[in-house]
Write an enzyme that holds these catalytic residues in place. Structure first.
Site, short mmCIF file in Angstrom:
data_model
loop_
_atom_site.label_atom_id
_atom_site.label_comp_id
_atom_site.label_asym_id
_atom_site.label_seq_id
_atom_site.Cartn_x
_atom_site.Cartn_y
_atom_site.Cartn_z
N PHE A 1 -15.16 4.48 8.50
CA PHE A 1 -13.77 4.79 8.11
C PHE A 1 -13.53 4.63 6.61
O PHE A 1 -12.42 4.90 6.13
CB PHE A 1 -12.77 3.95 8.92
CG PHE A 1 -12.90 2.46 8.71
CD1 PHE A 1 -12.31 1.83 7.62
CD2 PHE A 1 -13.61 1.67 9.62
CE1 PHE A 1 -12.42 0.46 7.43
CE2 PHE A 1 -13.72 0.30 9.44
CZ PHE A 1 -13.13 -0.31 8.33
N LYS B 1 0.85 -1.20 0.00
CA LYS B 1 0.00 0.00 0.00
C LYS B 1 0.88 1.26 0.00
O LYS B 1 2.11 1.16 0.20
CB LYS B 1 -0.92 -0.06 1.22
CG LYS B 1 -1.93 -1.23 1.18
CD LYS B 1 -2.70 -1.28 2.50
CE LYS B 1 -3.80 -2.30 2.50
NZ LYS B 1 -4.50 -2.33 3.82
N HIS C 1 -1.45 -5.47 1.61
CA HIS C 1 -2.68 -6.25 1.45
C HIS C 1 -2.34 -7.65 0.95
O HIS C 1 -1.45 -7.81 0.12
CB HIS C 1 -3.58 -5.56 0.41
CG HIS C 1 -4.71 -6.45 -0.05
ND1 HIS C 1 -5.87 -6.58 0.66
CD2 HIS C 1 -4.81 -7.31 -1.11
CE1 HIS C 1 -6.66 -7.46 0.04
NE2 HIS C 1 -6.03 -7.91 -1.03
N ASN D 1 -1.53 -0.04 7.45
CA ASN D 1 -0.91 -1.33 7.76
C ASN D 1 -0.07 -1.91 6.61
O ASN D 1 0.14 -3.11 6.52
CB ASN D 1 -1.97 -2.32 8.25
CG ASN D 1 -3.05 -2.56 7.22
OD1 ASN D 1 -2.95 -2.06 6.10
ND2 ASN D 1 -4.05 -3.32 7.57
N ARG E 1 3.23 -6.62 9.07
CA ARG E 1 2.52 -5.51 9.73
C ARG E 1 3.07 -5.27 11.14
O ARG E 1 3.16 -4.13 11.58
CB ARG E 1 1.02 -5.79 9.76
CG ARG E 1 0.38 -5.61 8.38
CD ARG E 1 -1.06 -6.09 8.38
NE ARG E 1 -1.76 -5.79 7.15
CZ ARG E 1 -2.93 -6.33 6.81
NH1 ARG E 1 -3.52 -7.20 7.61
NH2 ARG E 1 -3.51 -6.00 5.66
N GLU F 1 -9.33 -10.78 -7.12
CA GLU F 1 -8.38 -9.67 -7.03
C GLU F 1 -7.33 -9.74 -8.13
O GLU F 1 -6.94 -8.73 -8.70
CB GLU F 1 -7.75 -9.63 -5.62
CG GLU F 1 -8.79 -9.23 -4.59
CD GLU F 1 -8.35 -9.36 -3.14
OE1 GLU F 1 -7.18 -9.72 -2.88
OE2 GLU F 1 -9.19 -9.09 -2.26
N TYR G 1 -12.65 -2.84 -1.90
CA TYR G 1 -13.08 -2.79 -0.50
C TYR G 1 -14.60 -2.67 -0.38
O TYR G 1 -15.09 -2.05 0.58
CB TYR G 1 -12.37 -1.65 0.23
CG TYR G 1 -10.92 -1.95 0.54
CD1 TYR G 1 -10.55 -3.15 1.16
CD2 TYR G 1 -9.91 -1.04 0.23
CE1 TYR G 1 -9.22 -3.43 1.45
CE2 TYR G 1 -8.58 -1.33 0.53
CZ TYR G 1 -8.25 -2.52 1.14
OH TYR G 1 -6.93 -2.79 1.44
N THR H 1 -4.77 -7.60 10.95
CA THR H 1 -5.18 -6.35 10.27
C THR H 1 -4.68 -5.12 11.02
O THR H 1 -4.13 -4.20 10.42
CB THR H 1 -6.73 -6.31 10.17
OG1 THR H 1 -7.16 -7.44 9.42
CG2 THR H 1 -7.21 -5.03 9.52
N ARG I 1 -1.00 -14.55 4.25
CA ARG I 1 -1.73 -13.84 5.33
C ARG I 1 -0.98 -13.99 6.66
O ARG I 1 -0.91 -13.04 7.44
CB ARG I 1 -3.15 -14.39 5.48
CG ARG I 1 -4.07 -14.10 4.31
CD ARG I 1 -4.66 -12.72 4.31
NE ARG I 1 -5.54 -12.45 5.42
CZ ARG I 1 -6.30 -11.35 5.51
NH1 ARG I 1 -6.26 -10.43 4.55
NH2 ARG I 1 -7.07 -11.15 6.54
P1 IDP Z 1 -7.29 -7.13 5.89
O1 IDP Z 1 -6.52 -6.07 5.10
O2 IDP Z 1 -6.46 -7.66 7.05
O3 IDP Z 1 -7.86 -8.23 5.02
P2 IDP Z 1 -9.95 -5.94 6.03
O4 IDP Z 1 -10.94 -6.14 7.13
O5 IDP Z 1 -10.25 -6.53 4.69
O6 IDP Z 1 -8.53 -6.40 6.60
O7 IDP Z 1 -9.78 -4.36 5.88
C1 IDP Z 1 -9.16 -3.78 4.75
C2 IDP Z 1 -8.31 -2.62 5.19
O8 IDP Z 1 -9.13 -1.60 5.76
C3 IDP Z 1 -7.32 -2.95 6.31
O9 IDP Z 1 -6.15 -3.58 5.81
C4 IDP Z 1 -7.06 -1.59 6.90
O10 IDP Z 1 -6.18 -0.83 6.06
C5 IDP Z 1 -8.45 -0.96 6.84
N1 IDP Z 1 -9.26 -1.19 8.06
C6 IDP Z 1 -9.86 -2.36 8.45
N2 IDP Z 1 -10.53 -2.22 9.59
C7 IDP Z 1 -10.37 -0.92 9.96
C8 IDP Z 1 -10.84 -0.15 11.10
O11 IDP Z 1 -11.56 -0.64 11.99
N3 IDP Z 1 -10.46 1.16 11.13
C9 IDP Z 1 -9.68 1.73 10.16
N4 IDP Z 1 -9.22 1.05 9.09
C10 IDP Z 1 -9.56 -0.24 8.99
MG MG Z 2 -9.31 -8.07 3.53
#
Ligand code: IDP
Ligand code: MG
Length: 162
Positions: A58, A10, A118, A115, A103, A129, A50, A92, A86
């Site tokens: 957010f 990212k 992805h 973070n 991360r 994807e 997303y 996350t 993963r």
């Molecule tokens: P992942 O990237 O670990 O698969 P996802 O739930 O798919 O997690 O969320 C996508 C991205 O959205 C995360 O990598 C992070 O950048 C952001 N994100 C997820 N949950 C939150 C949150 O509660 N607050 C702010 N950003 C979030």
């Molecule tokens: Mg995800």
């Protein structure tokens, strides 16, 4: 089982210049990294990617973050690649990610959004994807009855760097 998964450094990961370290971690785990490309995303593709988060409060911040600079996309292949990538990436929220995960080592512990990387979360996400970010690798031909073939990678299209 041999799998392919979609990985994307990212914008904060690109700014932190961790690309080489990330590739080295995958290669050390006997995963192959291919089809590396740098891209600037646009709002529609971030919304698609997303879609599961689009109603979250957010989401606007998440979209702004993904558009804040270039990303580096890659395809990572190997045995059980989806889960193993993963695991190498970590939780996350970077503050919950274990030391030794990407991360855990490079993510922003004060901001869950930032973070650095992805990785696809399932076989279905990986296929979608890769198709979304690598349309040039997809065979879009139709079956004899005119229905669209399930998306799949054209044979020989993965260019290995190692
Ligand atoms: P992942 O990237 O670990 O698969 P996802 O739930 O798919 O997690 O969320 C996508 C991205 O959205 C995360 O990598 C992070 O950048 C952001 N994100 C997820 N949950 C939150 C949150 O509660 N607050 C702010 N950003 C979030
Ligand atoms: Mg995800």
């Amino acid at each position: 089982m041999k799998e392919s998964t979609y990985v994307m450094l990212k914008p904060d990961g690109v700014r932190k210049k961790i690309f080489e370290q990330v590739v080295a971690r995958f290669e050390k785990a006997e995963l192959k990294v291919s089809n590396i490309k740098i891209m600037h995303l646009f709002p529609e593709i971030v919304k698609e990617h997303y879609i599961h988060l689009i109603d979250k409060p957010f989401y606007p911040i998440l979209e702004e973050y993904l558009l804040s600079g270039p990303v580096i996309a890659m395809i990572v292949e190997g045995d059980d690649a989806i889960k193993r990538v993963r695991d190498l990436i970590g939780a996350t929220n970077s503050k919950d990610a274990l030391p030794g995960t990407i991360r855990g080592d490079y993510g922003d512990k004060t901001n869950c959004t930032y973070n650095v990387i992805h990785g696809s979360d399932s076989a279905e996400s990986a296929a979608n994807e890769i198709a979304r970010f690598y349309p040039e690798l997809m065979d879009m031909s139709k079956d004899s009855d005119g229905t669209q073939k399930k998306l799949f990678l054209k044979p020989g299209c993965i260019k290995h760097n190692n």
